[in-house]
Design a protein around this motif. Sequence first.
Motif, PDB file in Angstrom:
ATOM      1  N   UNK A  25       0.821  -1.206   0.000  1.00 21.07           N
ATOM      2  CA  UNK A  25       0.000   0.000   0.000  1.00 21.07           C
ATOM      3  C   UNK A  25       0.859   1.262   0.000  1.00 21.07           C
ATOM      4  N   UNK A  26       1.993   1.217   0.654  1.00 16.94           N
ATOM      5  CA  UNK A  26       2.870   2.392   0.723  1.00 16.94           C
ATOM      6  C   UNK A  26       3.699   2.574  -0.548  1.00 16.94           C
ATOM      7  N   UNK A  27       3.650   1.591  -1.445  1.00 14.73           N
ATOM      8  CA  UNK A  27       4.391   1.645  -2.722  1.00 14.73           C
ATOM      9  C   UNK A  27       5.882   1.910  -2.547  1.00 14.73           C
ATOM     10  N   UNK A  28       6.454   1.333  -1.496  1.00 13.91           N
ATOM     11  CA  UNK A  28       7.883   1.534  -1.262  1.00 13.91           C
ATOM     12  C   UNK A  28       8.712   0.285  -1.536  1.00 13.91           C
ATOM     13  N   UNK A  29       8.077  -0.777  -2.059  1.00 11.96           N
ATOM     14  CA  UNK A  29       8.802  -2.001  -2.373  1.00 11.96           C
ATOM     15  C   UNK A  29       9.072  -2.880  -1.165  1.00 11.96           C
ATOM     16  N   UNK A  30       8.457  -2.533  -0.048  1.00  8.80           N
ATOM     17  CA  UNK A  30       8.662  -3.266   1.198  1.00  8.80           C
ATOM     18  C   UNK A  30       7.300  -3.502   1.840  1.00  8.80           C
ATOM     19  N   UNK A  31       7.044  -4.741   2.251  1.00  9.92           N
ATOM     20  CA  UNK A  31       5.826  -5.036   2.997  1.00  9.92           C
ATOM     21  C   UNK A  31       6.145  -5.074   4.479  1.00  9.92           C
ATOM     22  N   UNK A  32       5.298  -4.411   5.245  1.00 12.40           N
ATOM     23  CA  UNK A  32       5.389  -4.450   6.703  1.00 12.40           C
ATOM     24  C   UNK A  32       3.984  -4.643   7.245  1.00 12.40           C
ATOM     25  N   UNK A  33       3.890  -4.906   8.518  1.00 13.02           N
ATOM     26  CA  UNK A  33       2.586  -5.059   9.138  1.00 13.02           C
ATOM     27  C   UNK A  33       1.753  -3.793   8.951  1.00 13.02           C
ATOM     28  N   UNK A  34       2.388  -2.637   8.860  1.00 10.01           N
ATOM     29  CA  UNK A  34       1.627  -1.392   8.699  1.00 10.01           C
ATOM     30  C   UNK A  34       0.874  -1.355   7.370  1.00 10.01           C
ATOM     31  N   UNK A  35       1.391  -2.006   6.328  1.00  6.00           N
ATOM     32  CA  UNK A  35       0.645  -2.093   5.068  1.00  6.00           C
ATOM     33  C   UNK A  35      -0.692  -2.800   5.303  1.00  6.00           C
ATOM     34  N   UNK A  36      -0.669  -3.860   6.078  1.00  5.59           N
ATOM     35  CA  UNK A  36      -1.876  -4.646   6.326  1.00  5.59           C
ATOM     36  C   UNK A  36      -2.820  -3.921   7.284  1.00  5.59           C
ATOM     37  N   UNK A  37      -2.251  -3.172   8.221  1.00  7.32           N
ATOM     38  CA  UNK A  37      -3.089  -2.348   9.097  1.00  7.32           C
ATOM     39  C   UNK A  37      -3.794  -1.266   8.290  1.00  7.32           C
ATOM     40  N   UNK A  38      -3.089  -0.674   7.330  1.00  4.81           N
ATOM     41  CA  UNK A  38      -3.694   0.347   6.477  1.00  4.81           C
ATOM     42  C   UNK A  38      -4.785  -0.249   5.588  1.00  4.81           C
TER      43      UNK A  38
END
Length: 181
Positions: free
Chosen positions: A20-33
Amino acid sequence: MALSEFLKKKTSLAFNKYDISNDGVLTVSDFEEIAQKVAQKLGVDSGSPEHDKITAAYRAIWDGYFKPADVDGNNKVVLEEYIKACERFIESPNAIEIGMDLNKMLYDAIDLDGSGSIDEKEFSVFLTTIGSSEANAKIAFSHIDTDKNGLISREEFAQNLYDYHTSEDTQSPANWFYGSM
């Protein structure tokens, strides 16, 4: 075993949908968003039991699908790590059983009303939240609804998502799982 170019293309598409952040990295915050956006689209109030269900389900998706790809333990997953995790997964002797169980977890996140089936609206909320258009979501639903009854069952969903990540069949309905390629 390395993924074929076709499977890499599909795996990359899935990864990028969740980024979701389009930064090439997945983190838990992508899934929270994603969870926040799903709740917002559905008009679900923060702090409600429905909101908590959506948040917990998307956290479980991170924990079940993506966190295991984080081999260096930095709580971040890049595409290369995810592709390697998919390669390891496909090679495992019980991949189908594990995959089907994990896919049912994602199903529960999308079955927002808890009816036991996913309708076109629920699937559309899922896909549009991760970047697909309404029109693309409608087309994708028509492919994933393999028995054409207007609903996606847990088994249909789990099998299509498993096939999305493992099938080399370029004509498989499962290739539409995340929308058009």
